[in-house]
Scaffold this motif. Structure first.
Motif, PDB file in Angstrom:
ATOM      1  N   ARG B 389      26.168 -26.829 -19.126  1.00 23.73           N
ATOM      2  CA  ARG B 389      26.091 -25.471 -18.585  1.00 23.73           C
ATOM      3  C   ARG B 389      25.010 -24.648 -19.286  1.00 23.73           C
ATOM      4  N   VAL B 392      21.541 -25.593 -17.709  1.00 25.73           N
ATOM      5  CA  VAL B 392      21.216 -25.009 -16.415  1.00 25.73           C
ATOM      6  C   VAL B 392      21.323 -23.481 -16.401  1.00 25.73           C
ATOM      7  N   LEU B 394      24.079 -21.490 -17.189  1.00 24.25           N
ATOM      8  CA  LEU B 394      25.352 -20.895 -16.791  1.00 24.25           C
ATOM      9  C   LEU B 394      26.124 -20.379 -18.000  1.00 24.25           C
ATOM     10  N   ALA B 413      20.526 -18.132 -16.268  1.00 26.26           N
ATOM     11  CA  ALA B 413      19.658 -18.518 -15.151  1.00 26.26           C
ATOM     12  C   ALA B 413      18.945 -17.325 -14.529  1.00 26.26           C
ATOM     13  N   ARG B 421      14.089 -22.473 -12.721  1.00 31.04           N
ATOM     14  CA  ARG B 421      15.379 -22.721 -12.054  1.00 31.04           C
ATOM     15  C   ARG B 421      15.264 -23.880 -11.087  1.00 31.04           C
ATOM     16  N   ILE B 426      21.901 -28.999 -11.185  1.00 35.06           N
ATOM     17  CA  ILE B 426      23.149 -29.577 -11.690  1.00 35.06           C
ATOM     18  C   ILE B 426      24.023 -30.091 -10.555  1.00 35.06           C
ATOM     19  N   PHE B 428      28.107 -31.036 -10.046  1.00 32.58           N
ATOM     20  CA  PHE B 428      29.347 -30.808 -10.785  1.00 32.58           C
ATOM     21  C   PHE B 428      30.331 -31.965 -10.659  1.00 32.58           C
TER      22      PHE B 428
END
Lengths: 285, 606
Positions: B389, B392, B394, B413, B421, B426, B428
């Protein structure tokens, strides 16, 4: 490709197959339709003026006056047919206002994950702790019994519940992968709330709508019943129940008729709401 | 003891149907004796849980036992009344998730005592509870038995469940994926405990699992289910080292193994849904060796050697599983110029859990080469997901730096440039919430292309079709909604959505852990292909060492927020240096390790 239209088509289809097929929803919708038509078309059908005294107060039903006369000798049926418009209008506007405020606060609180959340929710808790009818009565007494004040005070009493439901759903949805993916690709907050979160919390919100709406009917009618809302001689269902209590032994229908109409409306709205909740539960599987 | 005393379970031709007459399971025959562990293996929807619950006379709402007989401990279960008296007394249950199964307001000692009362021998001795706790390897003192479930770890909770299943002294214990929620080291301990208890208590255990390596470790016999039928059954050694049914073979070939680095060969297609089941062999549409008859007639369960039964007339044709290690040095790396695309230095990150700050990463540094695949391995709670996380954007790190192509990245981000970006995407863990249920597949995939690559509507539509093709999905999927897709399909759409941004780095957070093995194999092989096709670098986060060996060329082992070992995958798997890595590798179940052990045992004892 017309992707947006297929999106709404699909949910509409789901709505038709899920909600519309249940008998509860059909009965509920018929109930709501009856009351709404009564309120809208009523004044056109009313045989007499709603404010004119035309006979002996408390006269029992006769062929000319199907529901008899009220405590001032006015035609109960005519007052019933005229009285729906204001009540329904105020309840609809109050519910819309409730949602405008509750949705905004709930979405912000559920999405920010910062001190703003606690700040907003504690404020909501304060409003929630106030006794509903008392707040309305104080506001109406202090600021005068106008329709605007009635609507605003009803919304003030009802919005905390909406804010809490919206916040809880938002909090849950905002942890989902698709919301995180949207955050990671840098979508702005408005677009995340509108595209990713709002459509996915619509279910619980619509389910709650019926409940809020019936609450606003009860609240506004109660204030009118207590004689602090719409001022006589204007016709209103809540007011009619209050006014005619004194002649209940002479003409029962003067109290019964407006009570039944209010009951049918609340029952209908809740039946539709329940059917919607059930269809949500089923489609989750 | 005579034979009858030894029979723990007999299912005779059991069929359980929906009210619409679609059979969930059909023609299931199983026999078990005391002191035996039978592994019941199958993927989701194969009917293994329905089979297991039928032993309790418990079938879900709308289901009905329409044929067959269930015999537990020699007693024929003919009515619900008899089933009710048998529960606890003859058969008990160990659930998948002990955290939910144990009543949180009941002290564990009392929970076990309740089960003691269900038993045949009504003992009210206070030491009964403590002796049960000791038998499953827990402290037997009264302080421990006065604890509440939340005061125990996941492994301890599962042991409490096992203790209470033993408490009524049943003939048979049904264990439904009892170790799926546990980390490998705890899983290893629980499995050993179960084997010891089987011998000590002379109890039969029906062990349900989707993991062939676990079944190989614990069971003597195994039954493989597919689409509601047993397709192969026999000694665990014969079935797993020489699978004769093409489905069993497909499962074995799809199972990643950390000891053998090899490409997986996924099965074609997906399992038929209840409605799609025909009168023929349910596996026929996916079967490479089907003959005309397969599509018309259900094959018999043939006994091909003593105790080894296969539901396939063409079983002789099933090829052996190829267990040879594929030794290729990452071809991607050698082809391209080797440059660092992502660099993480001195990362420290915390997250809040139950009002406490948990350190996910103390001081983590690593770099990812262009075209390389780095795996972050660690047990649950080791902070792997938080690191993903942070990469990326988050989760903001407390300290340290993440560099992408030499530029330092902002913590969140929204403060990063579009180019940054776009470059890091990602996928999940959970396919069920990775896609917005209100957006069609096309809308979901087109969004990143339009937002981050500035494509117009037409170009984005074309890109969607190209990407669906890249993730091996038909273009018709574009108009579907996530709820209409299977887990594996959703995960492929999620990968396509990430690719739509045109990334250079793909962060994969446990993307295959909630998928069935055969579906996992498809996703892992797909990842291998698109890595070459799109020239991607991959950060792969997982707890599964077999998966690491399949996809990664470098591996980082995380232990309590620190990287304790880093190196080439092959080297780390073959000769781990750090004690923690060694512990993980020793505990990780491996199919080939079991097969090798059976072979060497045979050599030794003839």
């Amino acid at each position: 490709m017309t992707t947006l239209s297929t999106d709404t088509e699909l949910s509409r289809e789901k709505f038709r197959s899920g909600v519309m097929r249940s008998p509860g929803a059909i009965i509920g919708m018929v109930f709501v339709a009856i009351v709404v038509l009564l309120a809208i078309l009523g004044p056109l059908l009313a045989p007499y003026s709603p404010i004119a005294t035309i006979g002996i107060p408390g006269q029992a039903p006769t062929a000319a006056h199907i529901l008899g006369l009220d405590f001032e000798g006015r035609d109960v049926l005519s007052r019933l047919l005229y009285g729906g418009r204001t009540t329904l209008f105020m309840c609809v506007v109050a519910t819309l206002l409730t949602y405008a405020v509750g949705l905004t606060i709930g979405l912000i609180a559920g999405y920010t994950r910062s001190f703003v959340d606690s700040l907003l929710m504690r404020m909501v808790d304060v409003f929630l702790s106030l006794p509903a009818l008392l707040v309305m009565l104080v506001m109406v007494t202090a600021l005068g019994p106008s329709q605007v004040i009635l609507i605003v005070s009803a919304a003030l009493v009802l919005f905390p519940g909406v804010a809490r439901i919206v916040r809880t759903s938002t909090l849950e949805v905002s942890r989902r992968g698709y919301v995180e993916a949207a955050i990671a690709r840098g979508e702005n907050t408005i677009s995340i709330l509108r595209r990713e979160i709002l459509p996915n919390i619509a279910g619980p919100i619509i389910a709650d709508l019926g409940l809020r709406f019936s609450w606003s009917i009860i609240l506004i009618s109660s204030v009118n019943f207590l004689g602090l809302g719409i001022s006589p001689p204007n016709p209103d269902w809540g007011l009619m129940i209050a006014e005619n209590r004194i002649i209940i032994s002479e003409n029962l229908y003067a109290v019964l008729a407006p009570s039944v109409v209010i009951a049918i409306l609340i029952l209908g709205v809740n039946l539709v709401g329940d059917a919607f909740v059930r269809s949500l539960g089923e489609s989750r599987d | 003891m005579n034979d009858a005393d030894n029979d723990a379970l007999e299912l005779r031709d059991v069929k359980i149907e929906l009210s619409s007459h679609d059979a969930i399971i059909s023609g299931v025959n199983l026999e078990m004796r005391r002191g035996e562990i039978l592994g019941l293996v199958g993927e989701s929807g194969s009917g293994k849980t329905t089979t297991a619950l039928s032993i309790f006379g418990y079938w879900g709402r709308g289901l009905k036992l329409t044929r067959g007989q269930i015999v537990v401990g020699g007693e024929v279960m003919s009515t619900q009344q008899i089933f009710r008296t048998a529960r606890g007394r003859l058969v008990s249950y160990v659930p998948q998730n002990p955290g939910v199964a144990l009543n949180p307001s009941l002290r564990i000692g009392n929970a076990i005592r309740d089960m003691v009362r269900q038993g045949r021998v009504a003992t009210s001795q206070p030491e009964e509870v403590s002796s049960l706790l000791v038998r499953v390897g827990l402290p037997g003192d009264s302080e421990f038995s006065r604890r509440y479930p939340h005061q125990l770890s996941g492994g301890q909770q599962q042991r409490v469940c096992i203790a209470s299943s033993l408490a009524s002294r049943p003939t048979l214990i049904v264990l439904d994926e009892p170790t799926t929620g546990l980390d490998v080291v705890t899983q290893e301990l629980v499995l050993e405990e179960l084997i010891r208890l089987r011998d000590q208590e002379n109890v039969a255990m029906l062990y349900i699992t989707h993991d062939l390596a676990v079944a190989a470790k614990i069971a003597q016999r195994i039954a493989v289910m597919y689409a509601g039928r047993v397709v192969e059954q026999g000694s665990v050694r014969e079935v797993l080292s020489k699978p004769r049914h093409p489905y069993t073979r497909g499962l074995v070939a799809s199972t990643p193994d950390h000891l053998v680095i090899r490409p997986l060969t996924p099965l074609q297609g997906i399992a038929p849904s209840l409605r799609e089941r025909t009168t023929g062999c349910p596996f026929a549409p996916r079967c490479p060796q089907r003959v005309d008859l397969c599509e018309r007639e259900l094959p018999e369960l043939l006994e091909i050697s003593l105790g080894h039964k296969v539901r396939c007339p063409e079983w002789k044709k099933t090829p052996l599983v190829d267990w040879t290690t594929l030794v290729v040095q990452s071809d991607v790396q050698t082809q391209m110029e080797v440059s660092t695309v992502l660099k993480v230095t001195g990362l420290r990150a915390e997250y809040r859990s139950r009002g406490q700050n948990v350190v996910a990463a103390k001081d983590v540094s690593f770099s990812v080469l262009r075209g390389g695949c780095v795996a972050l391995v660690g047990e649950s709670g080791s902070g792997k997901t938080t690191i993903a996380r942070v990469i990326v954007g988050l989760h903001a790190p407390l300290k340290g730096e993440v560099q992408f192509r030499g530029e330092s990245l902002s913590g969140l981000a929204k403060h990063r440039s579009i180019e940054q970006r776009r470059g890091i995407q990602i996928v999940f863990q959970n396919p069920s919430d990775a896609l917005n249920p209100r957006h069609s597949v096309e809308v979901a995939i087109a969004r990143p292309a339009r937002l981050l690559r500035n494509m117009d509507r037409n170009d984005a539509s074309k890109e969607v079709l190209r990407l669906l093709d890249a993730v091996r999905l038909p273009s018709s999927v574009a108009r579907r909604y996530p709820t209409e897709l299977s887990g594996g399909e959703r995960q492929r759409v999620a990968i396509a959505r990430a690719l739509a941004a045109g990334p250079e780095i793909l962060v994969c957070d446990e993307i295959s852990s909630s998928l069935d093995v055969s579906v996992q194999a498809v996703v892992l092989e797909l990842l291998r292909d698109i890595r070459v096709e799109f020239g991607l670098s991959i950060v792969f986060i997982t707890h599964d060492l077999g998966v690491v060996a399949t996809v990664a060329d470098r591996v980082l082992v995380l232990e309590s927020g620190l990287i304790c070992e880093e190196g080439n995958t092959l080297e780390v798997m073959r000769s781990p240096r750090h004690i923690y890595t060694r512990k993980l590798l020793d505990a990780a179940p491996s199919l080939i390790a079991s097969i090798n052990k059976w072979d060497s045992d045979e050599d030794r004892y003839g």
